[in-house]
Design an enzyme around this catalytic site. Structure first.
Site, mmCIF file in Angstrom:
data_model
loop_
_atom_site.group_PDB
_atom_site.id
_atom_site.type_symbol
_atom_site.label_atom_id
_atom_site.label_comp_id
_atom_site.label_asym_id
_atom_site.label_seq_id
_atom_site.Cartn_x
_atom_site.Cartn_y
_atom_site.Cartn_z
ATOM 1 N N GLY A 278 16.261 -24.328 -153.390
ATOM 2 C CA GLY A 278 15.184 -23.372 -153.651
ATOM 3 C C GLY A 278 15.618 -21.928 -153.674
ATOM 4 C CD GLU A 320 18.836 -31.515 -150.792
ATOM 5 O OE1 GLU A 320 19.099 -32.695 -150.587
ATOM 6 O OE2 GLU A 320 17.666 -31.078 -150.874
ATOM 7 N N PRO A 321 21.366 -26.535 -153.524
ATOM 8 C CG PRO A 321 23.277 -25.211 -153.841
ATOM 9 C CD PRO A 321 22.700 -26.286 -152.948
ATOM 10 N NE ARG A 360 11.701 -22.392 -164.313
ATOM 11 C CZ ARG A 360 11.629 -21.103 -164.031
ATOM 12 N NH1 ARG A 360 11.996 -20.202 -164.922
ATOM 13 N NH2 ARG A 360 11.207 -20.697 -162.859
ATOM 14 C CB CYS A 391 0.442 -26.586 -182.844
ATOM 15 S SG CYS A 391 1.385 -26.825 -184.335
ATOM 16 C CE1 TYR A 421 14.638 -28.074 -161.524
ATOM 17 C CE2 TYR A 421 15.311 -25.839 -161.021
ATOM 18 C CZ TYR A 421 15.175 -27.152 -160.654
ATOM 19 O OH TYR A 421 15.570 -27.551 -159.403
HETATM 20 C C1 LIG Z 1 14.150 -29.301 -156.537
HETATM 21 C C2 LIG Z 1 14.872 -29.615 -155.283
HETATM 22 C C3 LIG Z 1 16.048 -28.950 -154.971
HETATM 23 C C4 LIG Z 1 16.639 -27.860 -155.835
HETATM 24 O O1 LIG Z 1 15.809 -26.766 -155.979
HETATM 25 P P1 LIG Z 1 16.379 -25.429 -156.669
HETATM 26 O O2 LIG Z 1 15.201 -24.530 -156.706
HETATM 27 O O3 LIG Z 1 16.862 -25.806 -158.021
HETATM 28 O O4 LIG Z 1 17.495 -24.946 -155.807
HETATM 29 C C5 LIG Z 1 16.712 -29.298 -153.812
HETATM 30 N N1 LIG Z 1 16.242 -30.277 -153.000
HETATM 31 C C6 LIG Z 1 15.100 -30.945 -153.284
HETATM 32 C C7 LIG Z 1 14.650 -32.001 -152.353
HETATM 33 C C8 LIG Z 1 14.381 -30.633 -154.423
HETATM 34 O O5 LIG Z 1 13.254 -31.296 -154.677
#
Ligand SMILES: *Cc1c(COP(=O)(O)O)cnc(C)c1O
Length: 463
Positions: A278, A320-321, A360, A391, A421
């Site tokens: 995130g 988890e980036p 997005r 459209c 994304y």
């Molecule tokens: C979407 C997600 C991420 C990655 O989010 P980013 O905003 O791309 O860094 C990491 N972990 C989980 C569980 C997610 O659902």
């Protein structure tokens, strides 16, 4: 095309309509390095180049719209994250941001692990040779077939998302005669987006098991009691495009408190915590993302401090980036088509893609930047809205931005920071052909995901 041939929209701040924009940059030809990938620059003729190749050549060879991914930047970002977190932590790239076989190979070479959240992502990861033990499997509704494949493949961890799934994964693991390593995803009551976080009431969502009401503690009790599961830790993911570390701080504190409660009740100290992804990136010059080493230090300080006060051994941290690694490494190249100046409002600039290659803006009201990249221009800045060819009046790529007033059909414009994304959420709306992803590195460009063709469309349509 001259200005008089197509009158420009409003130019001066005092007559501009309401919108999301800041004042135009002093020099529209300047490229803000915050939003462009690292090898992007302008050549002597003023054309944008990436990996040493000018966009005109890329457009000629690969067509538009197309995503151009700066491979050396991607690899450098992987290394920056791995180095920042060091050997006592694990970085999992979130595959949903963008996944292909080339990406998997680069991740593997750069020492990262990989998150997947569907059978399709798992297949891509395994096919490209990611060792199963470096894969984590996520999702709020993994099918039995997906769980079977993950267990058979021997994935390093499955992140359990519900009470039903605890039992489901345990049964499948037992049937395969293995103990599956798992984490439990908890909802810590924090939701963070961009510069804000909200620290209550966000249990009302489909992901995870709430810490509140002892739900998460009950999930831990059940997981610890099942032979098919080896509970290795607790997982929390609080949002997306986050700049403020305060949300992570609250989340880490609550997760560590849970570890302390687990120790007190069961006499076990779980060895790992995962703080999710995130982390934000710069889509426009107004965004100021943090560097991986600052993020790593902030997270490890919080966890260390909380563990000391709870008298716990510091667990191994994972993150988890997704966006923060791949987002800044690519731009989308479009050719300008119809230009429609609306007097007193703004100029609508249509491109040859749109919501099918970047949903997005329509989906999240996301903000992007845009630049004229086939040449430079000294014409005055004009307020534009970059729209697609679909459209749908919500088919907007860049809501409000400034482009030079002499912009003309046939010019190439590029939207930076579309690595995450965009291709992964691309659609075939209006039977659009999803654009290719082209990796560029050291003067060489190669397709890693090819452009869809009309034959591809017709092949799925079995009549
Ligand atoms: C979407 C997600 C991420 C990655 O989010 P980013 O905003 O791309 O860094 C990491 N972990 C989980 C569980 C997610 O659902």
């Amino acid at each position: 095309m001259s200005r008089s041939a197509h009158p420009a929209g409003p130019r001066h701040a005092d007559v501009l309509p309401e919108g999301h924009y800041s004042a135009p940059a002093a020099d529209l030809n300047a490229l803000d390095e915050k939003v462009w990938s690292r090898t992007v620059t302008r050549d002597a003729d003023g054309a944008l180049t990436v990996g040493g190749i000018a966009v005109a050549r890329l457009a000629e060879e690969f067509g538009t719209p197309a995503y151009f991914l700066d491979e050396s930047d991607f690899r450098a970002r992987c290394r920056a994250w791995a180095d920042a977190f060091g050997p006592d932590a694990d970085v999992f790239y979130a595959g949903k941001a963008f996944l292909s076989r080339a990406i998997v190979r680069w991740l593997k070479e750069e020492g990262l692990n990989l998150d997947v959240c569907s059978g399709g992502e798992l297949t891509t990861a395994l096919d490209a040779g990611m060792p199963a033990e470096r894969i984590a499997f996520h999702g709020n509704n993994k099918t039995v077939a997906e769980i079977e494949r993950a267990v058979e493949a021997g994935v390093g961890r499955i992140v359990l998302d519900s009470f039903q799934e605890i039992v489901r994964v345990a049964h499948i693991a037992q049937r395969h005669g293995v103990r599956q390593r798992v984490q439990i995803r908890v909802t810590v009551g924090v939701e963070a987006h961009t510069h804000e976080f909200i620290a209550t009431a966000h249990e009302d969502q489909k992901f995870g098991i709430a810490l509140a009401d002892g739900q998460a503690a009950e999930a831990v009790r059940r997981a610890l009691a099942l032979d098919g599961l080896e509970l290795i830790g607790v997982h929390s993911h609080i949002g997306s495009q986050i700049f403020d570390m305060a949300g992570f701080e609250v989340s880490a504190r609550r997760v560590v408190q849970l570890l302390a409660e687990i120790r007190d009740e069961h006499g076990v100290e779980l060895p790992e915590i995962d703080l999710g992804g995130g982390l934000g990136i710069a889509y426009t010059s107004d965004d100021d993302p943090r560097e991986p080493h600052e993020i790593a230090k902030a997270l490890s300080d919080i966890v260390t401090r909380e563990c000391e006060s709870a008298k716990l051994r510091t667990p191994r941290i994972s993150v988890e980036p997704g966006r923060a690694i791949v987002g800044p490494t690519a731009f989308t190249l479009y050719e300008v088509g119809t230009i429609k100046p609306l007097e007193g409002l703004r100029t609508y600039v249509s491109v040859d893609g749109g919501m099918s290659d970047n949903i997005r803006t329509a989906l999240y009201d996301a903000e992007y930047s845009v630049a004229l990249v086939s040449r430079t221009s000294d014409a005055e800045p004009t307020l534009v809205r970059v729209v697609g060819k679909h459209c749908e009046s919500g088919d907007i790529v860049v809501k409000d931005a400034f482009l030079p007033a002499d912009l003309a059909p046939g010019d190439l414009i590029a939207v930076p920071a579309t690595g995450a994304y965009c291709r992964s959420m691309a659609s075939n709306y209006n039977h659009a052909l999803r654009p290719p992803v082209v990796a560029v590195r050291d003067g060489e460009a190669r397709v890693i995901v090819r452009r869809e063709t009309e034959e591809d469309l017709l092949r799925l349509d079995v009549g």
